[in-house]
Write a protein that holds these residues in place. Structure first.
Motif, PDB file in Angstrom:
ATOM      1  N   LEU A  50       2.894  -3.581   5.659  1.00 22.49           N
ATOM      2  CA  LEU A  50       2.248  -2.381   5.131  1.00 22.49           C
ATOM      3  C   LEU A  50       1.051  -1.918   5.965  1.00 22.49           C
ATOM      4  N   ALA A  51       0.446  -2.835   6.715  1.00 19.32           N
ATOM      5  CA  ALA A  51      -0.788  -2.485   7.446  1.00 19.32           C
ATOM      6  C   ALA A  51      -0.634  -1.222   8.301  1.00 19.32           C
ATOM      7  N   PRO A  52       0.454  -1.069   9.081  1.00 17.62           N
ATOM      8  CA  PRO A  52       0.552   0.142   9.901  1.00 17.62           C
ATOM      9  C   PRO A  52       0.991   1.386   9.121  1.00 17.62           C
ATOM     10  N   LEU A  53       1.420   1.227   7.875  1.00 17.23           N
ATOM     11  CA  LEU A  53       1.954   2.363   7.109  1.00 17.23           C
ATOM     12  C   LEU A  53       0.945   2.944   6.133  1.00 17.23           C
ATOM     13  N   ALA A  54       0.201   2.050   5.464  1.00 17.88           N
ATOM     14  CA  ALA A  54      -0.765   2.501   4.463  1.00 17.88           C
ATOM     15  C   ALA A  54      -2.070   2.877   5.162  1.00 17.88           C
ATOM     16  N   ALA A  55      -2.928   3.620   4.407  1.00 16.80           N
ATOM     17  CA  ALA A  55      -4.231   4.000   4.965  1.00 16.80           C
ATOM     18  C   ALA A  55      -5.142   2.791   5.089  1.00 16.80           C
ATOM     19  N   GLY A  56      -4.830   1.750   4.308  1.00 20.28           N
ATOM     20  CA  GLY A  56      -5.638   0.541   4.309  1.00 20.28           C
ATOM     21  C   GLY A  56      -5.325  -0.254   3.055  1.00 20.28           C
ATOM     22  N   PHE A  57      -6.158  -1.259   2.774  1.00 16.73           N
ATOM     23  CA  PHE A  57      -5.937  -2.111   1.609  1.00 16.73           C
ATOM     24  C   PHE A  57      -7.041  -1.928   0.572  1.00 16.73           C
ATOM     25  N   GLU A  58      -6.635  -1.974  -0.689  1.00 16.33           N
ATOM     26  CA  GLU A  58      -7.608  -2.071  -1.769  1.00 16.33           C
ATOM     27  C   GLU A  58      -7.638  -3.530  -2.178  1.00 16.33           C
ATOM     28  N   VAL A  59      -8.816  -4.124  -2.171  1.00 21.95           N
ATOM     29  CA  VAL A  59      -8.954  -5.546  -2.493  1.00 21.95           C
ATOM     30  C   VAL A  59      -9.934  -5.702  -3.653  1.00 21.95           C
ATOM     31  N   SER A  61     -11.303  -9.099  -4.415  1.00 20.77           N
ATOM     32  CA  SER A  61     -11.960 -10.411  -4.357  1.00 20.77           C
ATOM     33  C   SER A  61     -12.257 -10.720  -2.900  1.00 20.77           C
ATOM     34  N   GLY A  62     -13.109 -11.722  -2.707  1.00 29.48           N
ATOM     35  CA  GLY A  62     -13.383 -12.171  -1.347  1.00 29.48           C
ATOM     36  C   GLY A  62     -12.127 -12.713  -0.685  1.00 29.48           C
ATOM     37  N   GLY A  63     -11.283 -13.373  -1.472  1.00 28.32           N
ATOM     38  CA  GLY A  63     -10.037 -13.916  -0.942  1.00 28.32           C
ATOM     39  C   GLY A  63      -9.108 -12.818  -0.453  1.00 28.32           C
ATOM     40  N   GLU A  64      -8.989 -11.740  -1.229  1.00 30.12           N
ATOM     41  CA  GLU A  64      -8.147 -10.617  -0.797  1.00 30.12           C
ATOM     42  C   GLU A  64      -8.737  -9.933   0.431  1.00 30.12           C
ATOM     43  N   LEU A  65     -10.056  -9.849   0.481  1.00 34.26           N
ATOM     44  CA  LEU A  65     -10.695  -9.248   1.655  1.00 34.26           C
ATOM     45  C   LEU A  65     -10.334 -10.055   2.908  1.00 34.26           C
ATOM     46  N   ALA A  66     -10.373 -11.380   2.785  1.00 35.25           N
ATOM     47  CA  ALA A  66     -10.028 -12.226   3.938  1.00 35.25           C
ATOM     48  C   ALA A  66      -8.567 -12.001   4.359  1.00 35.25           C
ATOM     49  N   LYS A  67      -7.675 -11.852   3.383  1.00 34.36           N
ATOM     50  CA  LYS A  67      -6.261 -11.587   3.709  1.00 34.36           C
ATOM     51  C   LYS A  67      -6.101 -10.249   4.414  1.00 34.36           C
ATOM     52  N   ALA A  68      -6.850  -9.252   3.971  1.00 35.32           N
ATOM     53  CA  ALA A  68      -6.789  -7.923   4.603  1.00 35.32           C
ATOM     54  C   ALA A  68      -7.252  -8.020   6.050  1.00 35.32           C
ATOM     55  N   ARG A  69      -8.354  -8.709   6.255  1.00 35.61           N
ATOM     56  CA  ARG A  69      -8.903  -8.834   7.610  1.00 35.61           C
ATOM     57  C   ARG A  69      -7.971  -9.636   8.522  1.00 35.61           C
ATOM     58  N   VAL A  71      -4.714  -9.622   8.630  1.00 35.75           N
ATOM     59  CA  VAL A  71      -3.602  -8.832   9.180  1.00 35.75           C
ATOM     60  C   VAL A  71      -4.075  -7.549   9.858  1.00 35.75           C
ATOM     61  N   ALA A  72      -5.257  -7.065   9.506  1.00 32.33           N
ATOM     62  CA  ALA A  72      -5.760  -5.801  10.074  1.00 32.33           C
ATOM     63  C   ALA A  72      -7.269  -5.913  10.274  1.00 32.33           C
ATOM     64  N   ASP A  74      -9.458  -4.452  11.950  1.00 36.53           N
ATOM     65  CA  ASP A  74     -10.278  -3.238  11.964  1.00 36.53           C
ATOM     66  C   ASP A  74      -9.816  -2.205  10.955  1.00 36.53           C
ATOM     67  N   GLY A  75      -8.899  -2.599  10.064  1.00 38.24           N
ATOM     68  CA  GLY A  75      -8.332  -1.632   9.124  1.00 38.24           C
ATOM     69  C   GLY A  75      -9.330  -1.239   8.043  1.00 38.24           C
ATOM     70  N   GLU A  76      -9.007  -0.153   7.357  1.00 37.66           N
ATOM     71  CA  GLU A  76      -9.867   0.278   6.265  1.00 37.66           C
ATOM     72  C   GLU A  76      -9.628  -0.596   5.036  1.00 37.66           C
ATOM     73  N   VAL A  77     -10.718  -0.899   4.336  1.00 36.43           N
ATOM     74  CA  VAL A  77     -10.634  -1.704   3.123  1.00 36.43           C
ATOM     75  C   VAL A  77     -11.509  -1.070   2.047  1.00 36.43           C
ATOM     76  N   LEU A  78     -10.943  -0.951   0.864  1.00 36.23           N
ATOM     77  CA  LEU A  78     -11.696  -0.506  -0.304  1.00 36.23           C
ATOM     78  C   LEU A  78     -11.935  -1.736  -1.167  1.00 36.23           C
ATOM     79  N   PHE A  79     -13.181  -1.971  -1.532  1.00 35.26           N
ATOM     80  CA  PHE A  79     -13.505  -3.190  -2.275  1.00 35.26           C
ATOM     81  C   PHE A  79     -13.821  -2.853  -3.727  1.00 35.26           C
ATOM     82  N   GLY A  80     -12.968  -3.323  -4.644  1.00 30.55           N
ATOM     83  CA  GLY A  80     -13.179  -3.083  -6.071  1.00 30.55           C
ATOM     84  C   GLY A  80     -13.283  -4.391  -6.827  1.00 30.55           C
TER      85      GLY A  80
END
Ligand SMILES: *Cc1c(COP(=O)(O)O)cnc(C)c1O
Length: 382
Positions: A50-59, A61-69, A71-72, A74-80
């Protein structure tokens, strides 16, 4: 000779996933962007697809943020997330997330303090728990008492804090009000309600919104897999609706989970036994709700197909059911371990394999894997 292990696996079709999400993203009108809410399924191959298809990840938790980083980088991440720790806030700021979605006035203060200390400014959206009413969907996060977001009545205080605190920059509002909505019309009506609400807040509080996040909540029809949310009808209506949005709302974010990944996953499990107790036909499988908690969590009967397997030891009886309702249960020692109830099947026998479809979202992710210490299923990505 060791006995072969019964079938028990998740299978993910990454090609189908990429195709589906590619089409979903391509149909979005101007200004609209699709983020992936990774709590629906945060397996690395899914994220990498999904990394190259979506605008970025919505995460959330800190664990999800680490998973986002991972695979991507420099990708965009929204932290909720409704209960961010001070440590997670710092992690998000250090990782340079695009925006934080803020759930309370205290959280705004925590973010501002951490950002000031780190010499940064945090772009924030205020998550609002609207007064409702809302269209019918399976889960409602707003319009009734829930732990999510800032009560609409407390918004004046929150907006004031977002504007005045030195470490945060107010960027707009976030509204994620429901889950598993199956009606494009109802979804559009909800977004139109968001438009009216946000326009009135801009006026009342003297702020300008640059980004509006309208959440996820596009549904999957588990009761009839052939009648899914009509994305084309929705995006046609969305193009018209977005045309009525103020021009200074430069970005409209979606953050969908279920609708993007549900269809790409199947859960396959072998029938170990078939029996009749008190008039009910039970099909007992190698697996259950500790692998696939979705049906019991949503109190639905999950759709499945039967793959007939001819091989069977000649020395053993082979119980089965033909043309009658069956209830599919797992290997856990609890009557709550039910995957499907009262479903009429052509035929199912011990040794056949059941395929639970649309199991790619909130399946393995939400399950209590180690209750009773059975082996985990295989996870196959192809
Ligand atoms: C879970 C969640 C989503 C994704 O919801 P879906 O129903 O899977 O689309 C989006 N935003 C927030 C804040 C969530 O909690």
């Amino acid at each position: 000779m060791t006995a072969p292990e019964p079938v028990c696996r998740y299978v993910y079709d990454l090609g189908a996933l990429a195709e589906h999400v590619g089409k979903v993203v391509a149909a979005l009108p101007e200004r609209c962007r699709m983020f992936y809410a990774m709590k629906a399924n945060s397996a690395e191959p899914v994220l990498a697809t999904l990394a190259p298809l979506a605008a970025g990840f919505e995460v959330a938790s800190g664990g999800e943020l680490a998973k986002a980083r991972a695979v991507a980088p420099d990708g965009e991440v929204l932290f909720g997330g409704p209960a961010k720790t001070p440590g997670e806030i710092e992690q998000a700021l250090t990782a340079g997330v695009t925006r934080l979605h803020v759930e309370s006035v205290l959280e705004l203060h925590r973010i501002s303090e951490a950002a000031t200390r780190l010499g940064r400014t945090a772009a924030v959206l205020l998550r609002v728990n609207l007064a409702g009413p809302f269209p019918k969907a399976t889960l409602a996060m707003a319009g009734r008492p829930t732990q999510f977001g800032i009560d609409e009545a407390r918004l004046p205080e929150a907006v004031r804090a977002a504007v005045e605190l030195p470490g945060v920059a107010f960027a707009g509002f976030h509204l994620h009000s429901l889950s598993n909505n199956l009606s494009p019309e109802a979804h559009l009506a909800m977004l139109d309600l968001y438009r009216r609400k946000i326009t009135s807040w801009e006026e009342a509080f003297g702020v300008r919104c640059e980004v509006v996040n309208v959440g996820g909540g596009i549904g999957v029809n588990y009761a009839d897999l052939t009648a899914q949310f009509d994305w084309t009808r929705f995006t046609d209506g969305l193009a018209r609706l977005v045309g009525t949005f103020p021009a200074h709302w430069r970005e409209i974010d979606f953050e969908c989970g279920r609708f993007l990944v549900a269809a790409c996953g199947s859960y396959l499990t072998e029938v170990l036994d078939v029996k009749r107790n008190h008039g009910v036909h039970y099909v007992l499988v190698r697996g259950g709700t500790h692998h696939f908690r979705l049906p019991v969590s949503w109190q639905h009967s999950h759709p499945f197909g039967v793959r007939h397997v001819e091989a069977w030891p000649a020395t053993l009886p082979r119980p089965g059911v033909r043309g009658e309702p069956v209830t599919v249960v797992g290997e856990l020692c609890t009557p709550k371990d039910v995957l499907a109830r009262d479903v009429v099947v052509d035929e199912v026998r011990a040794g056949d394999v059941l395929e639970f479809r649309h199991a790619g979202a909130y399946g393995w992710e939400i399950s209590h894997h180690d209750f009773l210490s059975h082996p985990h299923p295989e996870h196959v990505y192809r």
